[in-house]
Scaffold this motif. Structure first.
Motif, PDB file in Angstrom:
ATOM      1  N   HIS A   1       7.237  55.524 -93.615  1.00  0.00           N
ATOM      2  CA  HIS A   1       6.431  55.897 -92.451  1.00  0.00           C
ATOM      3  C   HIS A   1       6.299  54.699 -91.513  1.00  0.00           C
ATOM      4  O   HIS A   1       6.329  54.836 -90.294  1.00  0.00           O
ATOM      5  CB  HIS A   1       5.049  56.371 -92.927  1.00  0.00           C
ATOM      6  CG  HIS A   1       4.320  57.186 -91.908  1.00  0.00           C
ATOM      7  ND1 HIS A   1       4.013  58.514 -92.109  1.00  0.00           N
ATOM      8  CD2 HIS A   1       3.848  56.875 -90.667  1.00  0.00           C
ATOM      9  CE1 HIS A   1       3.378  58.993 -91.046  1.00  0.00           C
ATOM     10  NE2 HIS A   1       3.263  58.011 -90.160  1.00  0.00           N
ATOM     11  N   HIS A   2       6.151  53.528 -92.119  1.00  0.00           N
ATOM     12  CA  HIS A   2       6.119  52.274 -91.363  1.00  0.00           C
ATOM     13  C   HIS A   2       7.349  51.459 -91.720  1.00  0.00           C
ATOM     14  O   HIS A   2       7.844  51.509 -92.858  1.00  0.00           O
ATOM     15  CB  HIS A   2       4.836  51.493 -91.669  1.00  0.00           C
ATOM     16  CG  HIS A   2       3.598  52.278 -91.386  1.00  0.00           C
ATOM     17  ND1 HIS A   2       2.791  52.778 -92.389  1.00  0.00           N
ATOM     18  CD2 HIS A   2       3.043  52.681 -90.218  1.00  0.00           C
ATOM     19  CE1 HIS A   2       1.784  53.430 -91.854  1.00  0.00           C
ATOM     20  NE2 HIS A   2       1.911  53.394 -90.519  1.00  0.00           N
ATOM     21  N   ALA A   3       7.841  50.696 -90.805  1.00  0.00           N
ATOM     22  CA  ALA A   3       9.131  50.024 -90.950  1.00  0.00           C
ATOM     23  C   ALA A   3       9.203  49.142 -92.187  1.00  0.00           C
ATOM     24  O   ALA A   3      10.223  49.098 -92.872  1.00  0.00           O
ATOM     25  CB  ALA A   3       9.437  49.215 -89.703  1.00  0.00           C
ATOM     26  N   ARG A   4       8.126  48.422 -92.491  1.00  0.00           N
ATOM     27  CA  ARG A   4       8.187  47.475 -93.598  1.00  0.00           C
ATOM     28  C   ARG A   4       7.980  48.144 -94.966  1.00  0.00           C
ATOM     29  O   ARG A   4       7.910  47.474 -95.977  1.00  0.00           O
ATOM     30  CB  ARG A   4       7.146  46.365 -93.392  1.00  0.00           C
ATOM     31  CG  ARG A   4       7.542  45.418 -92.255  1.00  0.00           C
ATOM     32  CD  ARG A   4       6.571  44.284 -92.121  1.00  0.00           C
ATOM     33  NE  ARG A   4       5.248  44.752 -91.703  1.00  0.00           N
ATOM     34  CZ  ARG A   4       4.191  43.940 -91.538  1.00  0.00           C
ATOM     35  NH1 ARG A   4       4.309  42.656 -91.799  1.00  0.00           N
ATOM     36  NH2 ARG A   4       3.039  44.428 -91.136  1.00  0.00           N
ATOM     37  N   GLU A   5       7.896  49.466 -94.973  1.00  0.00           N
ATOM     38  CA  GLU A   5       7.749  50.210 -96.238  1.00  0.00           C
ATOM     39  C   GLU A   5       9.069  50.826 -96.676  1.00  0.00           C
ATOM     40  O   GLU A   5       9.093  51.824 -97.389  1.00  0.00           O
ATOM     41  CB  GLU A   5       6.708  51.327 -96.068  1.00  0.00           C
ATOM     42  CG  GLU A   5       5.315  50.812 -95.723  1.00  0.00           C
ATOM     43  CD  GLU A   5       4.392  51.927 -95.233  1.00  0.00           C
ATOM     44  OE1 GLU A   5       4.868  53.070 -95.069  1.00  0.00           O
ATOM     45  OE2 GLU A   5       3.204  51.639 -94.996  1.00  0.00           O
ATOM     46  N   HIS A   6      10.186  50.217 -96.247  1.00  0.00           N
ATOM     47  CA  HIS A   6      11.479  50.870 -96.475  1.00  0.00           C
ATOM     48  C   HIS A   6      11.831  51.012 -97.953  1.00  0.00           C
ATOM     49  O   HIS A   6      12.654  51.842 -98.319  1.00  0.00           O
ATOM     50  CB  HIS A   6      12.594  50.139 -95.732  1.00  0.00           C
ATOM     51  CG  HIS A   6      12.700  48.684 -96.065  1.00  0.00           C
ATOM     52  ND1 HIS A   6      13.380  48.226 -97.156  1.00  0.00           N
ATOM     53  CD2 HIS A   6      12.200  47.594 -95.419  1.00  0.00           C
ATOM     54  CE1 HIS A   6      13.321  46.908 -97.187  1.00  0.00           C
ATOM     55  NE2 HIS A   6      12.605  46.487 -96.144  1.00  0.00           N
ATOM     56  N   ILE A   7      11.216  50.229 -98.842  1.00  0.00           N
ATOM     57  CA  ILE A   7      11.493  50.376-100.270  1.00  0.00           C
ATOM     58  C   ILE A   7      11.071  51.758-100.791  1.00  0.00           C
ATOM     59  O   ILE A   7      11.607  52.249-101.788  1.00  0.00           O
ATOM     60  CB  ILE A   7      10.781  49.253-101.070  1.00  0.00           C
ATOM     61  CG1 ILE A   7      11.260  49.226-102.525  1.00  0.00           C
ATOM     62  CG2 ILE A   7       9.254  49.439-101.024  1.00  0.00           C
ATOM     63  CD1 ILE A   7      12.692  48.869-102.687  1.00  0.00           C
ATOM     64  N   THR A   8      10.146  52.399-100.105  1.00  0.00           N
ATOM     65  CA  THR A   8       9.696  53.727-100.554  1.00  0.00           C
ATOM     66  C   THR A   8      10.782  54.784-100.400  1.00  0.00           C
ATOM     67  O   THR A   8      10.816  55.774-101.143  1.00  0.00           O
ATOM     68  CB  THR A   8       8.432  54.172 -99.775  1.00  0.00           C
ATOM     69  OG1 THR A   8       8.712  54.131 -98.369  1.00  0.00           O
ATOM     70  CG2 THR A   8       7.255  53.256-100.081  1.00  0.00           C
TER      71      THR A   8
ATOM     72  N   PRO B   1      12.292  61.554 -96.607  1.00  0.00           N
ATOM     73  CA  PRO B   1      12.512  60.225 -97.177  1.00  0.00           C
ATOM     74  C   PRO B   1      12.536  59.087 -96.166  1.00  0.00           C
ATOM     75  O   PRO B   1      12.456  57.924 -96.561  1.00  0.00           O
ATOM     76  CB  PRO B   1      13.874  60.365 -97.862  1.00  0.00           C
ATOM     77  CG  PRO B   1      14.546  61.482 -97.155  1.00  0.00           C
ATOM     78  CD  PRO B   1      13.477  62.415 -96.718  1.00  0.00           C
ATOM     79  N   MET B   2      12.651  59.415 -94.864  1.00  0.00           N
ATOM     80  CA  MET B   2      12.659  58.355 -93.857  1.00  0.00           C
ATOM     81  C   MET B   2      12.028  58.892 -92.579  1.00  0.00           C
ATOM     82  O   MET B   2      12.699  59.436 -91.709  1.00  0.00           O
ATOM     83  CB  MET B   2      14.090  57.869 -93.603  1.00  0.00           C
ATOM     84  CG  MET B   2      14.193  56.515 -92.935  1.00  0.00           C
ATOM     85  SD  MET B   2      15.910  55.929 -92.781  1.00  0.00           S
ATOM     86  CE  MET B   2      16.282  55.464 -94.477  1.00  0.00           C
ATOM     87  N   VAL B   3      10.702  58.735 -92.502  1.00  0.00           N
ATOM     88  CA  VAL B   3       9.962  59.226 -91.337  1.00  0.00           C
ATOM     89  C   VAL B   3      10.308  58.411 -90.092  1.00  0.00           C
ATOM     90  O   VAL B   3      10.371  58.942 -88.985  1.00  0.00           O
ATOM     91  CB  VAL B   3       8.435  59.177 -91.606  1.00  0.00           C
ATOM     92  CG1 VAL B   3       7.651  59.599 -90.370  1.00  0.00           C
ATOM     93  CG2 VAL B   3       8.073  60.070 -92.791  1.00  0.00           C
ATOM     94  N   ASN B   4      10.570  57.108 -90.280  1.00  0.00           N
ATOM     95  CA  ASN B   4      10.738  56.184 -89.153  1.00  0.00           C
ATOM     96  C   ASN B   4      12.094  55.473 -89.242  1.00  0.00           C
ATOM     97  O   ASN B   4      12.166  54.271 -89.510  1.00  0.00           O
ATOM     98  CB  ASN B   4       9.601  55.162 -89.169  1.00  0.00           C
ATOM     99  CG  ASN B   4       9.603  54.251 -87.970  1.00  0.00           C
ATOM    100  OD1 ASN B   4      10.417  54.397 -87.071  1.00  0.00           O
ATOM    101  ND2 ASN B   4       8.714  53.276 -87.984  1.00  0.00           N
ATOM    102  N   PRO B   5      13.202  56.186 -89.021  1.00  0.00           N
ATOM    103  CA  PRO B   5      14.511  55.556 -89.157  1.00  0.00           C
ATOM    104  C   PRO B   5      14.767  54.438 -88.156  1.00  0.00           C
ATOM    105  O   PRO B   5      15.448  53.455 -88.467  1.00  0.00           O
ATOM    106  CB  PRO B   5      15.499  56.724 -88.970  1.00  0.00           C
ATOM    107  CG  PRO B   5      14.730  57.791 -88.278  1.00  0.00           C
ATOM    108  CD  PRO B   5      13.324  57.636 -88.701  1.00  0.00           C
ATOM    109  N   ASP B   6      14.219  54.558 -86.932  1.00  0.00           N
ATOM    110  CA  ASP B   6      14.416  53.494 -85.940  1.00  0.00           C
ATOM    111  C   ASP B   6      13.724  52.216 -86.376  1.00  0.00           C
ATOM    112  O   ASP B   6      14.298  51.119 -86.295  1.00  0.00           O
ATOM    113  CB  ASP B   6      13.864  53.928 -84.575  1.00  0.00           C
ATOM    114  CG  ASP B   6      14.661  55.085 -83.969  1.00  0.00           C
ATOM    115  OD1 ASP B   6      15.803  55.323 -84.444  1.00  0.00           O
ATOM    116  OD2 ASP B   6      14.161  55.746 -83.053  1.00  0.00           O
TER     117      ASP B   6
END
Length: 408
Positions: free
Chosen positions: A351-358, A397-402
């Motif tokens: 949801h937030h960029a730095r949470e990409h491990i989720t 799985p990726m709310v915020n791809p940008d």
């Protein structure tokens, strides 16, 4: 032999259902006998009608439409005997035939739903009795009445198709070969047998198949080692030799659970039957390690590839859709539905960029649950199959791809 008669001057003689004629306002036509054909009639006290046996039905025929036989041809007639035969019924108005040497001649036309007992068969026809006559009906014009406690079947024609119900449209996924026996899970809508065909539920039309006397104990499809995807139209065999009998044909794109690799063949199950699939026909496979590798920098492009592959290997379990686009309009936002239950759960990630491990965690979760479902495995003593049959989990799985693209 009862009295024998033949059709008179009429071009044909209608045969009418008369078992309950006293309470019916009209007769029901169940067929038509060709003119000049000999037939056996039964004793009748009715002034206007003779009775004849048409399959399992007692029928009536006008006395004025027939005349006694001058020279009886006994070779045309047959007695049913004491043997118990499978029952079948016509699925449409259809002609029935008899043979004189190699010549086929039409004896009668039989209407839909008239029941018969099967006396025998050849390549294209079942043998029946019509008015005491040995007759033949096309295999594709009848359905059998299957026993309640066992619906296993044998293919009676060269091949019968297997279909998958894809969003209300039937897609052919394979063929079952003549003479082979298969385990039917159930019947559907009176027209189909339901079988296991790889990762899909297959539907086999009742035309071209017949019941069997010996009950089949299906081979279990679990546990397995691999999921294999067929890359080209191919036959599967009874053994690890292409000189053995072909059991079925599989269309490209179908996924099967493979117990093990035996030489150059994968051991798979089709409708409760163990068969062998050539390794050369497989263009992709998955083992217990799964599709998703979570131990990497997980990009949007990698997620797209994994989603496509997951849906390809688990078509009856996973559905995907695009639910929107990223803020900058560069990427699609994907939703993945896992399971077939009415109860629904929603999970999202990145949801937030730095949470990409989720995203890694969620994609691995989808992969692990899918394999466990197909292999009927438990996790923490919970049946994954039972859980996902009763529950559908929606993942984004990726709310915020940008944002993720900029972060990694």
């Amino acid at each position: 032999m009862k009295r024998a008669y033949q059709g008179g001057s009429y071009p044909h003689s209608p045969i009418l259902f008369c078992g309950t004629r006293k309470i019916l306002p009209h007769f029901i036509k169940i067929g038509t006998l060709k003119a000049s054909e000999q037939l056996k009639v039964l004793p009748s006290l009715d002034e206007k009608y003779y009775t004849v046996q048409i399959g399992e039905e007692t029928a009536c025929i006008l006395k004025e439409s027939v005349k006694p036989v001058e020279k009886l041809d006994r070779s045309l007639f047959i007695e049913k005997g004491n043997k118990t035969y499978f029952q079948m019924y016509a699925i449409k108005s259809t002609p029935v035939y008899y043979f004189q040497g190699a010549q086929r001649k039409e004896l009668a036309t039989i209407e839909k739903n008239v029941k018969f007992s099967m006396l025998g068969e050849n390549d294209n026809f079942y043998q029946i009795i019509v008015a005491g006559r040995k007759a033949y009906i096309d295999k594709n014009s009848v359905h059998f009445v299957f026993p309640q406690n066992d619906k296993s079947f044998q293919v009676a024609v060269n091949s019968v198709p297997v279909y998958y119900n894809k969003s209300g449209k039937l897609a052919e996924v394979g063929l079952l070969k003549k003479g082979q026996t298969f385990y039917s899970k159930s019947e559907y809508n009176g027209q189909w047998h339901v079988i296991e065909f790889g990762q899909l539920t297959g539907y086999v039309p009742k035309t071209g198949i017949k019941p069997i006397t010996q009950k089949i104990t299906p081979v279990s499809s679990v546990p397995f080692t691999y999921l294999v995807k067929v890359g080209k139209k191919t036959d599967v065999y009874q053994s690890t030799s292409k000189t053995s009998a072909a059991v079925a044909t599989i269309q490209p794109g179908q996924v099967f659970a493979a117990k093990k690799l035996v030489g150059n063949f994968y051991q798979i199950i089709i409708a409760g039957k163990m068969v062998y699939l050539s390794k050369d026909a497989v263009n992709d496979k998955v083992d217990s390690k799964g599709i998703v590798n979570p131990n990497q920098t997980y990009t949007y492009e990698q997620m797209q590839r994994d989603i496509q592959r997951l849906q390809s290997f688990y078509p009856g379990l996973i559905q995907t859709q695009i639910i929107g686009h990223s803020v900058e309009g560069r990427n699609n936002i994907y939703a993945i539905k896992l399971g077939n239950g009415k109860r629904e759960i929603f999970v999202n990630a990145s949801h937030h960029a730095r949470e990409h491990i989720t995203t890694n965690l969620i994609m691995e979760m989808i992969d692990t649950y899918s394999f466990a479902y197909s292999n009927n495995q438990k996790m923490d003593n919970y049946s994954i199959k039972k859980t996902l049959d009763n529950t559908s989990i929606w993942f984004v799985p990726m709310v915020n791809p940008d944002g993720l693209a900029n972060a990694v």
